[in-house]
Design an enzyme around this catalytic site. Structure first.
Site, PDB file in Angstrom:
ATOM      1  N   CYS A  97      23.105  20.546  51.866  1.00  0.00           N
ATOM      2  CA  CYS A  97      23.313  20.249  50.439  1.00  0.00           C
ATOM      3  C   CYS A  97      24.542  19.389  50.194  1.00  0.00           C
ATOM      4  CB  CYS A  97      23.376  21.542  49.627  1.00  0.00           C
ATOM      5  SG  CYS A  97      24.813  22.569  49.917  1.00  0.00           S
ATOM      6  N   HIS A 129      18.442  17.654  45.271  1.00  0.00           N
ATOM      7  CA  HIS A 129      19.269  18.383  46.237  1.00  0.00           C
ATOM      8  C   HIS A 129      18.504  18.610  47.538  1.00  0.00           C
ATOM      9  CE1 HIS A 129      17.615  22.670  45.240  1.00  0.00           C
ATOM     10  NE2 HIS A 129      16.746  21.748  44.882  1.00  0.00           N
ATOM     11  N   HIS A 159      26.156  26.335  46.136  1.00  0.00           N
ATOM     12  CA  HIS A 159      25.196  25.254  46.357  1.00  0.00           C
ATOM     13  C   HIS A 159      25.642  24.065  45.518  1.00  0.00           C
ATOM     14  CE1 HIS A 159      21.302  23.598  47.536  1.00  0.00           C
ATOM     15  NE2 HIS A 159      21.109  23.196  46.286  1.00  0.00           N
TER      16      HIS A 159
END
Length: 336
Positions: free
Chosen positions: A252, A312, A300
């Site tokens: 990520c 993402h 995240h």
């Protein structure tokens, strides 16, 4: 990890620092595609999600340790270069001082008063003595310079030894985090393989899901953000690879770093650090190109694309894709 329901964003931003991690943004979406009679396997799927989440925590810890090791390697290399240059300088100074000392010994080996008394040319002797005095004074200065250079060299060597020790510890940390990631991913795969075929297929379909949504007409906050958006879009469909920052695979934070790198800006490596890479704005004011982090520990990171959508790298087995911005509790929105 709970179901992939839309959760209201948190009000305000939690500033607590934690190990930055990528969380499975859409892993539990698979539950929506599983038959109703699959309830006995809910715990297994929840455990898979939990393991993926923990693996991503270890991935971001690995990223941080690996970045630190790289920085230390560069510092050690620079220190070794400085030590080599300083040693060469000291060797040159020693050679020069040796030549001066020899010249003085050969020219001034008897008492100056006797030398003047027996000299055939007293005026010539006095000229030579004057030169020798100047050489002696210069020699003293050279000696002080040599002593200072040797002290500097000793300090450089001590600092290099310390950096090498830090580097070794950092290398061990990288190895530990790498093993943690691999162990958790292996267990998650075993659990997935234990599910009935229909449930495994539903999980896989959910992992691959995600077309191109309506992103609305909002404009990026800057030309740099626009370039980062274009880079992120070009990565759609590329696989999640833990510890990777492109171009063939991403985790990520790696996707965010790569996208902004293509726009000419170097972001920090981890999602925890990326949270503070710019000015924070409310979610209601998010514009395309802004970084969105999730959970209080920056669990995240994604890029806002407009109309309530982000892009993402979700988790192992799921490619780079779009998802709703409220897929998890939003911790912060950062305008880079």
């Amino acid at each position: 990890m709970g179901s992939h329901r839309r959760l209201a964003p948190t009000s305000g931003f939690n500033q607590g620092a934690g190990a930055a991690l990528c969380v499975l943004s859409a892993a539990a979406a698979a539950l929506g595609g599983v038959p109703a009679n699959a309830a006995p396997h809910e715990d297994t799927r929840a455990e898979v999600d939990r393991l993926y989440t923990e693996a991503e925590k270890a991935t971001e810890a690995y990223n941080k340790a690996d970045e630190s090791a790289g920085r230390l390697r560069r510092q050690v290399g620079d220190a070794q270069d400085r030590i080599a240059r300083q040693q060469e300088r000291i060797n040159t100074m020693r050679d020069k001082l040796g030549s001066l000392a020899g010249a003085q010994y050969r020219s001034g080996g008897i008492d100056p008063a006797l030398a003047l008394l027996f000299s055939d040319n007293p005026a010539d002797y006095l000229d030579k003595a004057s030169v020798l005095d100047r050489i002696t004074a210069h020699d003293a200065g050279e000696l002080q310079d040599l002593q200072s250079a040797m002290r500097d060299l000793a300090q450089e060597r001590a600092e290099a030894v310390g950096k090498l020790a830090e580097l070794e510890k950092s290398r061990k940390a990288v190895a530990i985090h790498k093993k943690a990631v691999e162990r958790k991913l292996a267990k998650a795969r075993r659990l997935l393989n234990s599910l009935p075929y229909a449930e495994r297929a539903a999980y896989a379909r959910a992992s691959r899901a995600g077309g191109i949504p309506d992103l609305g007409s909002a404009l990026p906050s800057s030309a740099r953000a626009a370039a980062a958006i274009a880079a992120a879009r070009s990565a759609l469909g590329r696989p999640y690879v833990w510890g990777a920052n492109g171009p063939s695979g991403f985790d990520c934070s790696g996707l965010m770093q790569w996208a902004y790198g293509r726009a000419g800006m170097q972001l920090p490596r981890t999602s925890e650090e990326q949270r503070y890479a710019g000015r924070q704005v409310p979610l209601s004011e998010a514009r395309p190109g802004d970084l969105v982090t999730y959970h209080s520990d920056a669990s995240h990171v994604a890029m806002y694309m407009g109309n309530g959508q982000v892009i993402h790298a979700p988790y192992p087995g799921a490619p780079v894709r779009y998802d709703p911005v409220d897929m998890m509790p939003v911790s912060s929105v950062t305008r880079v």
